[in-house]
Each structure stands twice: as structure tokens, then as C-alpha cells.
Design an enzyme around this catalytic site. Structure first.
Site: not given
Length: 359
Positions: A247, A292, A331, A333
Site C-alpha cells: 500500500c 493515491y 493488502h 493480509d
């Protein structure tokens, strides 16, 4: 039930019911398309300074529990829902969403048309917004809102101030905290990594002094251009040890290698984003939270695009052509969301092992 209003900087006003903390706040208004996972989202430091709108119509129905925190002290500015569940039903439940927001000093508003609000954000982009009480002149509130300058030190606000260990018996990893989600730490711990979490301002020399097998660059809030010192750190460790960015870490890794970033109109926030691995055609559904993105047009030759978002073709992953370093915008995770991409942690482990054996 006390009334509360949400005012957008374009003058749009939504009137609803107040819940959570009884305070006025101003922040950037964004929306999240996830159907569940509100606790993880609210406690995700990537929402620092933002008023978080949930597009799913009912939020809070399973309460708040001790296991699903992504940070202990959430720093989002406010929560917007269509309907707030006043009663929570779940065997892990410890408190209601209302009680949680009161405890964390975060105001909420319910009973507004979140679909209409989301359409405004999609059409005009994210913007400043205020959650306030009924009674003030709307012209005065709008004038104040339009004059508000939002903070640019988001990462400084949420990064750890001191280093701390998460001991393990496996490979040694330095995890740079730009607004770390606990789920990233959990994924490394599940793989027995011996982790040292360090502040965002840690230098390359300080990281290399710890003699790690690899460096992970965490997620975080705001604009990657606000932490130029991180680019020097990345350049200082790159080539000496493997790097994996997630990220915000992805954006900083790309920028450190000469890429540029841009602010998206309304970002990706949710866990239903389809991402294609370009080399294989494999599609993963991913959890995302970013405003972004890395510019495809300005990508240097030594960075290879490895993943792209299926709908808007934005860059979702890059890999260094010559050095052991890669990053993804999403992500792996999860937390909340699908675990389709958790294999990337295993790829990072393998990269560190190969690099260690060859050096």
C-alpha cells in the site's frame, strides 16, 4: 435522538441522527464498499484524518470484539452509515459500535442516504466535510469548511514513536511503520519471523545496523510525497537486503525508484477489488484502502508492472528488474477481506531465504 448534520465543501448537507462521540470534526470524506469488517476499517490507520462512509446499509450488527483491531487507537475522524445497529449479536461481542465510538472519541451519523452521498463522491471526488450539530448557519459552516487546510503529517501522527520487537525464531525482518495494520505483523509472526517494528523516520543505516534478512514497508495514510526521507531510506537498503512494500509502502518503493504517484478521484476502499497478475492471468479479489496510486506512464525501465486492477487498469504491483524487491498496492493480509493474495508473504520469505543463501 440528537440530530447531527454532515456538510460537504460543495455545500451539500445531509441531516441524520447522532451516535458516537458528541464532538464536531472536519476531515476528508471517503467511502468503503465492504459488506462487513467495519471494526477493522475504523481501526485501520490508513483512514487517519478521514470521515469514513460505509456503503453497506447496516453497520454494527455484530458489535466490537477484542480480536479484530488493526490498531488500538483509531484515528479516523468520523463514521457515516445508513443504519446503525443499536443491538449487537455475536458471541465475541464486547460493546456496541456506539459505545466503541464514544470511547474512542469518534462521532458518527446515521439515517442519511449513503447511496446519494457515495454518488456525489464518485462524481466529484473526495472532498472536505464536517460533522457538526444542528443549529449553526450553513453558510458559516461551509465558509469555515472551505477555508480549512487538512493536515499533511498523517504518517507522523500514526507511526510508532519507538522501535519494538515481535520475537520469532525464523528470518529477521525490519517492519517500517507508516501506519501499520496489526494483520501484517500477524502474517509475519505466523511465518515465525523475528520482527522489529521501527518508526517511519528510521534511516537506512539504522536498519542495516539491525542486520535483518529483509525489510517490509507497511501501509499508511495520506500522500507519499509527505515523507521524502523514506525515499532515502529505501534507496539506502535496496540491493543490500530484500524489500516488500504494501500500500503506502508500495507507493514509496516505486517513488524511490523514480516512479511518480497521483491522487485518485475517489480511491479504492473495500475488499472486492479484482486484481490481475499480468504474467499468469491469475485474478485475486483483494482488500484495498488508498487514495493515491503509482503512475503507469512514468514508470522507469527497471520496474516491471506485475499486477493491475481489472476495472480501471491502475498499477497494483511492481517488481524491480534486477534486485530482490517488490511491492503491491493492495493488502495481502486482508483484515478485512479475502485472503487470495496471502501467498505474497510466502514469496517474500522465499526471496529472503534465497538472498541469504547467495550472500
Amino acid at each position: 435522538m440528537t440530530k447531527r448534520i454532515l456538510v460537504l465543501e460543495d455545500g451539500t448537507v445531509f441531516e441524520g441522527k447522532a451516535f458516537g462521540a458528541d464532538i464536531d470534526v472536519t476531515g476528508e470524506i471517503v467511502f468503503n464498499t465492504g459488506m462487513t469488517g467495519y471494526q477493522e476499517s475504523i481501526t485501520d490507520q490508513s483512514y487517519n484524518g478521514q470521515i469514513l462512509t460505509f456503503t453497506y446499509p447496516l453497520v454494527g450488527n455484530y458489535g466490537i470484539n477484542r480480536d479484530d483491531y488493526e490498531s488500538i487507537i483509531p484515528t479516523c475522524k468520523g463514521v457515516v452509515v445508513f443504519e446503525e445497529a443499536r443491538r449487537a449479536s455475536n458471541w465475541r461481542n464486547q460493546m456496541t459500535l456506539d459505545e466503541f465510538l464514544k470511547a474512542k472519541k469518534i462521532p458518527g451519523i446515521s439515517g442519511i442516504d449513503t447511496r446519494a452521498l457515495t454518488k456525489i463522491i464518485r462524481k466529484h471526488g473526495t472532498m472536505r466535510a464536517t460533522l457538526t450539530h444542528v443549529g449553526d448557519s450553513m453558510d458559516h459552516v461551509t465558509d469555515q469548511l472551505q477555508a480549512t487546510v487538512l493536515p499533511t503529517d498523517n504518517i507522523k501522527q500514526v507511526s510508532t514513536k519507538t522501535s519494538y520487537p515481535a520475537p520469532g525464531v525464523g528470518l529477521s525482518v525490519v517492519l517500517v511503520d507508516f501506519g501499520l495494520k496489526h494483520s501484517i505483523l500477524r502474517e509475519l509472526s505466523k511465518r515465525n519471523c523475528n520482527v522489529t517494528v521501527v518508526p517511519y523516520s528510521t534511516t537506512a543505516e539504522e536498519i542495516l545496523h539491525l542486520n535483518p534478512d529483509g525489510v517490509m514497508l507497511s501501509n499508511g495514510p495520506g500522500n507519499p510525497e509527505d515523507v521524502p526521507q523514506a525515499l532515502d531510506m529505501i534507496r539506502g537498503v535496496q540491493g543490500k537486503i530484500p524489500i516488500f512494500g504494501i500500500c503506502m509502502g508500495h507507493q514509496l518503493f516505486a517513488m524511490a525508484n523514480g516512479a511518480k504517484t497521483y491522487k485518485m478521484k475517489f480511491g479504492h476502499r473495500g475488499f472486492n477489488h479484482a486484481v490481475r497478475e499480468i504474467a499468469t492471468g491469475r485474478v485475486d479479489f483483494t482488500s484495498q484502502n488508498h487514495g493515491y496510486a503509482v503512475s503507469r506512464e512514468d514508470l522507469p525501465e527497471h520496474l516491471i508492472i506485475t499486477h493491475e486492477e481489472i476495472n480501471d487498469k491502475s498499477v497494483e504491483g511492481v517488481r524491480h528488474r534486477y534486485q530482490p524487491a517488490f511491492s503491491v498496492q493492495y493488502h495481502p493480509d486482508a483484515a478485512p477481506g479475502p485472503h487470495d493474495a496471502s501467498y505474497l508473504f510466502d514469496e517474500f520469505i522465499e526471496m529472503m531465504e534465497v538472498f541469504k543463501q547467495s550472500n
